[in-house]
Scaffold this motif. Structure first.
Motif, PDB file in Angstrom:
ATOM      1  N   ALA A 106     -62.828 -13.939  74.090  1.00 16.24           N
ATOM      2  CA  ALA A 106     -61.473 -14.101  73.569  1.00 16.24           C
ATOM      3  C   ALA A 106     -61.489 -14.478  72.091  1.00 16.24           C
ATOM      4  N   ALA A 107     -60.478 -14.009  71.367  1.00 13.53           N
ATOM      5  CA  ALA A 107     -60.293 -14.426  69.978  1.00 13.53           C
ATOM      6  C   ALA A 107     -59.921 -15.908  69.967  1.00 13.53           C
ATOM      7  N   VAL A 108     -60.030 -16.530  68.812  1.00 12.87           N
ATOM      8  CA  VAL A 108     -59.707 -17.949  68.662  1.00 12.87           C
ATOM      9  C   VAL A 108     -58.377 -18.079  67.936  1.00 12.87           C
ATOM     10  N   CYS A 109     -57.567 -18.996  68.391  1.00 13.49           N
ATOM     11  CA  CYS A 109     -56.248 -19.231  67.822  1.00 13.49           C
ATOM     12  C   CYS A 109     -55.984 -20.736  67.880  1.00 13.49           C
ATOM     13  N   PRO A 110     -55.045 -21.249  67.088  1.00 14.92           N
ATOM     14  CA  PRO A 110     -54.752 -22.672  67.196  1.00 14.92           C
ATOM     15  C   PRO A 110     -54.385 -23.088  68.624  1.00 14.92           C
ATOM     16  N   SER A 111     -53.648 -22.239  69.328  1.00 15.14           N
ATOM     17  CA  SER A 111     -53.288 -22.480  70.726  1.00 15.14           C
ATOM     18  C   SER A 111     -53.422 -21.172  71.489  1.00 15.14           C
ATOM     19  N   SER A 112     -53.498 -21.264  72.784  1.00 14.90           N
ATOM     20  CA  SER A 112     -53.675 -20.078  73.616  1.00 14.90           C
ATOM     21  C   SER A 112     -52.327 -19.388  73.835  1.00 14.90           C
ATOM     22  N   VAL A 113     -51.857 -18.684  72.798  1.00 13.39           N
ATOM     23  CA  VAL A 113     -50.567 -17.998  72.829  1.00 13.39           C
ATOM     24  C   VAL A 113     -50.810 -16.530  72.505  1.00 13.39           C
ATOM     25  N   PRO A 114     -50.523 -15.620  73.442  1.00 15.23           N
ATOM     26  CA  PRO A 114     -50.758 -14.199  73.170  1.00 15.23           C
ATOM     27  C   PRO A 114     -49.783 -13.651  72.137  1.00 15.23           C
ATOM     28  N   VAL A 115     -50.196 -12.588  71.451  1.00 18.54           N
ATOM     29  CA  VAL A 115     -49.329 -11.886  70.508  1.00 18.54           C
ATOM     30  C   VAL A 115     -48.245 -11.187  71.323  1.00 18.54           C
ATOM     31  N   LYS A 116     -47.011 -11.302  70.859  1.00 22.16           N
ATOM     32  CA  LYS A 116     -45.893 -10.665  71.554  1.00 22.16           C
ATOM     33  C   LYS A 116     -45.051  -9.939  70.519  1.00 22.16           C
ATOM     34  N   LEU A 117     -44.963  -8.616  70.650  1.00 20.78           N
ATOM     35  CA  LEU A 117     -44.205  -7.819  69.696  1.00 20.78           C
ATOM     36  C   LEU A 117     -42.919  -7.252  70.290  1.00 20.78           C
ATOM     37  N   GLY A 118     -42.765  -7.386  71.590  1.00 24.48           N
ATOM     38  CA  GLY A 118     -41.568  -6.863  72.232  1.00 24.48           C
ATOM     39  C   GLY A 118     -41.543  -7.221  73.700  1.00 24.48           C
ATOM     40  N   GLU A 119     -40.477  -6.806  74.381  1.00 29.38           N
ATOM     41  CA  GLU A 119     -40.288  -7.159  75.785  1.00 29.38           C
ATOM     42  C   GLU A 119     -40.757  -6.073  76.755  1.00 29.38           C
ATOM     43  N   GLY A 120     -40.957  -4.853  76.275  1.00 31.70           N
ATOM     44  CA  GLY A 120     -41.274  -3.741  77.168  1.00 31.70           C
ATOM     45  C   GLY A 120     -42.616  -3.905  77.869  1.00 31.70           C
ATOM     46  N   TRP A 121     -42.701  -3.369  79.086  1.00 33.11           N
ATOM     47  CA  TRP A 121     -43.923  -3.502  79.873  1.00 33.11           C
ATOM     48  C   TRP A 121     -45.092  -2.781  79.215  1.00 33.11           C
TER      49      TRP A 121
END
Length: 128
Positions: free
Chosen positions: A14-29
């Motif tokens: 997994a990539a490292v981030c300040p918190s475990s929050v996935p990238v979200k660009l939209g609501e579509g499945w």
């Protein structure tokens, strides 16, 4: 924003981030499935990860100075580590590197301080 298998990072790491929050660009499945497959969910950086990242940035600044460059820029845009550290959405830490706006800027302040120690004026140092 580090795709699976990018650089030297194995695809199952997994990539490292300040918190475990996935990238979200939209609501579509489709968007959710594609981003999940390509980017995955990052893991929260440990304090050791932060120290490692700071040392790498400082090393990069030192190498730029030794190579004759007049300065360097800390890239804090486009959802890279610095921008994710500054954002209350992606930085949900409860330690010295997260929470209030003053704590979320701790990483950037630390970088400026440590880089300035080895690259004092007149070397340029900027943050984007």
């Amino acid at each position: 924003m580090s795709p699976a298998g990018a650089g030297n990072r194995p695809a199952d790491m997994a990539a490292v981030c300040p918190s475990s929050v996935p990238v979200k660009l939209g609501e579509g499945w489709l968007n959710t499935k594609a981003l999940g497959a390509i980017l995955g969910t990052p893991r929260e950086a440990t304090l050791e990860d932060i120290d490692y990242a700071v040392a790498a940035w400082v090393r990069g600044a030192r190498l730029a100075k030794e190579a004759g460059f007049a300065g360097c820029q800390l890239h804090g845009a486009h959802w890279f580590l610095l921008s994710r550290s500054l954002s209350p959405h992606t930085n949900r830490r409860t330690d010295d590197y997260g929470g209030s706006p003053e704590k979320r800027v701790t990483l950037l302040n630390r970088l400026v301080k440590e880089i300035r120690e080895i690259c004092p004026r007149p070397n340029c140092l900027s943050a984007k």
